[in-house]
Design an enzyme around this catalytic site. Sequence first.
Site, PDB file in Angstrom:
ATOM      1  N   ASP A 135      -3.823 -44.150 -49.249  1.00  0.00           N
ATOM      2  CA  ASP A 135      -5.060 -44.659 -49.831  1.00  0.00           C
ATOM      3  C   ASP A 135      -6.225 -43.764 -49.412  1.00  0.00           C
ATOM      4  OD1 ASP A 135      -3.614 -46.825 -50.784  1.00  0.00           O
ATOM      5  OD2 ASP A 135      -4.112 -48.104 -49.072  1.00  0.00           O
ATOM      6  N   ARG A 136      -7.280 -43.781 -50.200  1.00  0.00           N
ATOM      7  CA  ARG A 136      -8.471 -42.981 -49.883  1.00  0.00           C
ATOM      8  C   ARG A 136      -8.943 -43.219 -48.454  1.00  0.00           C
ATOM      9  NH1 ARG A 136     -13.834 -44.769 -52.819  1.00  0.00           N
ATOM     10  NH2 ARG A 136     -13.483 -46.457 -51.343  1.00  0.00           N
TER      11      ARG A 136
END
Length: 303
Positions: free
Chosen positions: A140-141
């Site tokens: 995920d970012r």
Amino acid sequence: MMNTNEETNKLKFLVDDEHAGTPLKEILYDVMKLSSRLVRRAKRKKGILVNGHKIPLHSRLRRNDLVEVIMEDEPNQFEPDDINIEIVYEDVDLIIINKQPGLVVHPTKGHPRGTLANALVHHMNKSGNTFKIRFVNRLDRDTSGLIIVAKNSFGQQELSKQMQENKVDKYYLTVVEGQVSEDKGTIFAPIGREYEDSIKRVVIEGGQDCITHFKVKERMKKATVLEIKLETGRTHQIRVHMEYMGHALVGDELYGKISELIGRQALHAKRLAFNQPRTGERIVVDSTIPKDMENLINILLSN
């Protein structure tokens, strides 16, 4: 360690006494462990050579014959962006980056530039080493840590196979809300979408099988530092399983609540262990945790 494109895109096998008399086709599939797709593509491009010559796949090989498979030198598909990245491991087939939090892995409609992929292209342009970027795993970012990039189709094939066969050990460090009472444990709970097109995942009957192992590293008054080992790798698996256990990740806006102490979920992909695609050597890659998580832990310990 940097490698030329020729080394990266060429697989070699020198026929020994054991394999003398073996058809080329068997060497490619059984000894060099190439996929049917890779062999078909290389054959189509006239990239399967024995002693520098193209021969039929049914031909039997002799001792000291040199088999070479030349993989197509595919260009990268992203634009360069000058973003600093930390490379923690590199060989002829793979490059591993310790991704900083807040960095999207590859371009999307919402983030067309400024991603890890764009940063990698800039790094390649500086080093003069180009390859098509193939992400083997994703984060995920706002999750920091180790991301594997394959430099060629063989590396991607082998690491993806190891992932599917659970031969890649994936360890994470996280800080969760509250005190986890058990010193270690395992969560077996299927995960699926809360509803169609939902970003959020939940533990749900009929979801994908998910297994998460956890071990307590440090207990604080209002939080616990855990080491997580994933046996499966579903979207948001750690975040969902920790919330299900009653200990959402600190700073996890989607599955818990915002924290004043850290601006994201406190999750870092810390260590990977896998077999090098060509040699089979067991490789262990570790990483340092980012400053925001280090500061979070120090503040929680001081309280």
